[in-house]
Motif scaffolding. Sequence first.
Motif, PDB file in Angstrom:
ATOM      1  N   THR A 122     -22.832 -13.346 -14.306  1.00 37.98           N
ATOM      2  CA  THR A 122     -23.022 -11.943 -13.922  1.00 37.98           C
ATOM      3  C   THR A 122     -24.465 -11.520 -14.145  1.00 37.98           C
ATOM      4  N   SER A 123     -25.066 -12.000 -15.245  1.00 40.95           N
ATOM      5  CA  SER A 123     -26.463 -11.643 -15.512  1.00 40.95           C
ATOM      6  C   SER A 123     -27.389 -12.221 -14.446  1.00 40.95           C
ATOM      7  N   LEU A 124     -27.101 -13.440 -14.015  1.00 36.21           N
ATOM      8  CA  LEU A 124     -27.913 -14.056 -12.956  1.00 36.21           C
ATOM      9  C   LEU A 124     -27.774 -13.293 -11.646  1.00 36.21           C
ATOM     10  N   MET A 125     -26.558 -12.871 -11.343  1.00 35.28           N
ATOM     11  CA  MET A 125     -26.333 -12.130 -10.103  1.00 35.28           C
ATOM     12  C   MET A 125     -26.961 -10.748 -10.178  1.00 35.28           C
ATOM     13  N   ASN A 126     -26.885 -10.129 -11.344  1.00 37.72           N
ATOM     14  CA  ASN A 126     -27.499  -8.823 -11.517  1.00 37.72           C
ATOM     15  C   ASN A 126     -29.010  -8.912 -11.319  1.00 37.72           C
ATOM     16  N   GLY A 216     -32.564 -25.108 -15.728  1.00 36.21           N
ATOM     17  CA  GLY A 216     -31.543 -25.434 -14.738  1.00 36.21           C
ATOM     18  C   GLY A 216     -30.463 -24.371 -14.714  1.00 36.21           C
ATOM     19  N   ARG A 217     -30.171 -23.824 -15.879  1.00 37.21           N
ATOM     20  CA  ARG A 217     -29.182 -22.728 -15.957  1.00 37.21           C
ATOM     21  C   ARG A 217     -29.660 -21.512 -15.184  1.00 37.21           C
ATOM     22  N   VAL A 218     -30.932 -21.196 -15.363  1.00 36.29           N
ATOM     23  CA  VAL A 218     -31.495 -20.031 -14.682  1.00 36.29           C
ATOM     24  C   VAL A 218     -31.492 -20.239 -13.169  1.00 36.29           C
ATOM     25  N   GLU A 219     -31.749 -21.474 -12.743  1.00 32.33           N
ATOM     26  CA  GLU A 219     -31.886 -21.757 -11.311  1.00 32.33           C
ATOM     27  C   GLU A 219     -30.564 -21.617 -10.561  1.00 32.33           C
ATOM     28  N   TRP A 220     -29.456 -21.598 -11.283  1.00 35.57           N
ATOM     29  CA  TRP A 220     -28.175 -21.356 -10.615  1.00 35.57           C
ATOM     30  C   TRP A 220     -28.114 -19.966  -9.979  1.00 35.57           C
ATOM     31  N   ALA A 221     -29.023 -19.114 -10.358  1.00 38.91           N
ATOM     32  CA  ALA A 221     -29.108 -17.799  -9.704  1.00 38.91           C
ATOM     33  C   ALA A 221     -29.329 -17.954  -8.210  1.00 38.91           C
ATOM     34  N   LYS A 222     -30.028 -19.022  -7.813  1.00 40.11           N
ATOM     35  CA  LYS A 222     -30.302 -19.230  -6.391  1.00 40.11           C
ATOM     36  C   LYS A 222     -29.018 -19.512  -5.618  1.00 40.11           C
ATOM     37  N   LEU A 223     -28.089 -20.225  -6.237  1.00 39.83           N
ATOM     38  CA  LEU A 223     -26.799 -20.465  -5.576  1.00 39.83           C
ATOM     39  C   LEU A 223     -26.070 -19.151  -5.336  1.00 39.83           C
ATOM     40  N   TYR A 224     -25.968 -18.346  -6.389  1.00 40.25           N
ATOM     41  CA  TYR A 224     -25.239 -17.081  -6.252  1.00 40.25           C
ATOM     42  C   TYR A 224     -25.955 -16.120  -5.318  1.00 40.25           C
ATOM     43  N   ALA A 225     -27.277 -16.190  -5.306  1.00 37.61           N
ATOM     44  CA  ALA A 225     -28.035 -15.351  -4.375  1.00 37.61           C
ATOM     45  C   ALA A 225     -27.784 -15.755  -2.933  1.00 37.61           C
ATOM     46  N   ALA A 226     -27.544 -17.060  -2.702  1.00 37.46           N
ATOM     47  CA  ALA A 226     -27.253 -17.533  -1.349  1.00 37.46           C
ATOM     48  C   ALA A 226     -25.966 -16.899  -0.825  1.00 37.46           C
ATOM     49  N   LEU A 227     -25.027 -16.638  -1.714  1.00 35.35           N
ATOM     50  CA  LEU A 227     -23.788 -15.967  -1.303  1.00 35.35           C
ATOM     51  C   LEU A 227     -24.064 -14.562  -0.789  1.00 35.35           C
ATOM     52  N   CYS A 228     -25.095 -13.944  -1.361  1.00 33.84           N
ATOM     53  CA  CYS A 228     -25.378 -12.535  -1.066  1.00 33.84           C
ATOM     54  C   CYS A 228     -26.583 -12.333  -0.154  1.00 33.84           C
TER      55      CYS A 228
END
Length: 394
Positions: A122-126, A216-228
């Motif tokens: 949620t923090s990454l998506m926020n 690598g944990r932080v970079e998962w934000a890019k995956l969730y951002a791709a959804l949006c």
Amino acid sequence: MKMKKKRFLSLILMLVMLVSTLVMSGCGTEKKSGNEGNYDGELVYDHSMELQYAKLFSVDYYKGGYKLITITNRDEDTAIVSKQSKLLLVPDGMSAPSGVDSDTVILKTPVTNMLVSSTPVTSLMNASNCLDNISQVTYDKKSWYIDAVKKAFDDGKLTYVGDYKAPDYETIIAGAPTLAIFSTMLTSVPDVAEKLKELGINYILDQSTYEDHPLGRVEWAKLYAALCNEEDAATDMFNAQAAYVDTLSKAEKTGKSVAVFYITSKGKLYVRNAGDYLAQMVNIAGGDYIFSDLNADKTGTQEMGIESFYEKAKDADYIIYVWNLGGKPSTLNDFTGYNSILADIKAVKDGNVWCTTPDFFQIADTIGSMINDINLMLNADADTSELTYLKKLK
């Protein structure tokens, strides 16, 4: 008079031809770069997302705006999740391609109305402008330290659906989430996973905790951002965090040793394994993790007897105490009160016992800044007692 009239008509004709050329040129450009027409219902590969540290996911981009997300699941449990999870994202106004593998989940983008059962996700998506795409969570308002999330509750944009171990399925069904994102803790409650499948709710497991590098944990934000469709926002956030690490990589090691642990209310002591991201953060920050030989191939923690702990940690220059996972000391006396042997550790004698802030494990989008804080701690003078994510016990 006739010559002037002819010149005027010639000028008008030239203007008409010029406008026609521009219109035709504009239309041609729109058709070439837009989502409609050429690639509707087709998957024609274009490029892949650039990743620096993350190894457990990929995002492939196809002509016309299609995206294919592939997640490599480290804990393969066929009852919960297969070895790979795939999401095909179809842009608005485009058709789903035929011949797609039956295990691939097809979703329209931007993906909205998601259920997220992970505070770090949620923090990454926020941090990637995707908070509005979440409608359900498995942590209630009082559990959150992220102001934007608490405000979303107040605004009626987020609904608490119960703990991930025993969610309120009626509430989930009423919200009809398009996609659920769980941490790998879902593997500990296979009955919940089975119920989600029964209800026809698509879900994926976040694998960021298995990444080799903290960023690598932080970079998962890019995956969730791709959804949006917010990849640029995620990239900007990631680059800002990576910049801290890039700067520290050029600095000299401090030569100072650090122990990271916590003690539960029942008196059990847990040390971070050498392969854990917190241990890596210490090393990246310029310190030396004092338990460098403890389960170098494992993340998470290892229970340890207090005497064994003391023998290894007695000469540690610094202690980082994980405040929110164990007892919650407010003073140095509170800390040594857990066991008198702690008072004989060098870091305690020198007054270098630091606690993590309550939000430390909730805000994965600040890991680079946290590493920088550890470096600041290692170089702080005696008068420094509080940093952004660490606080000294007195």
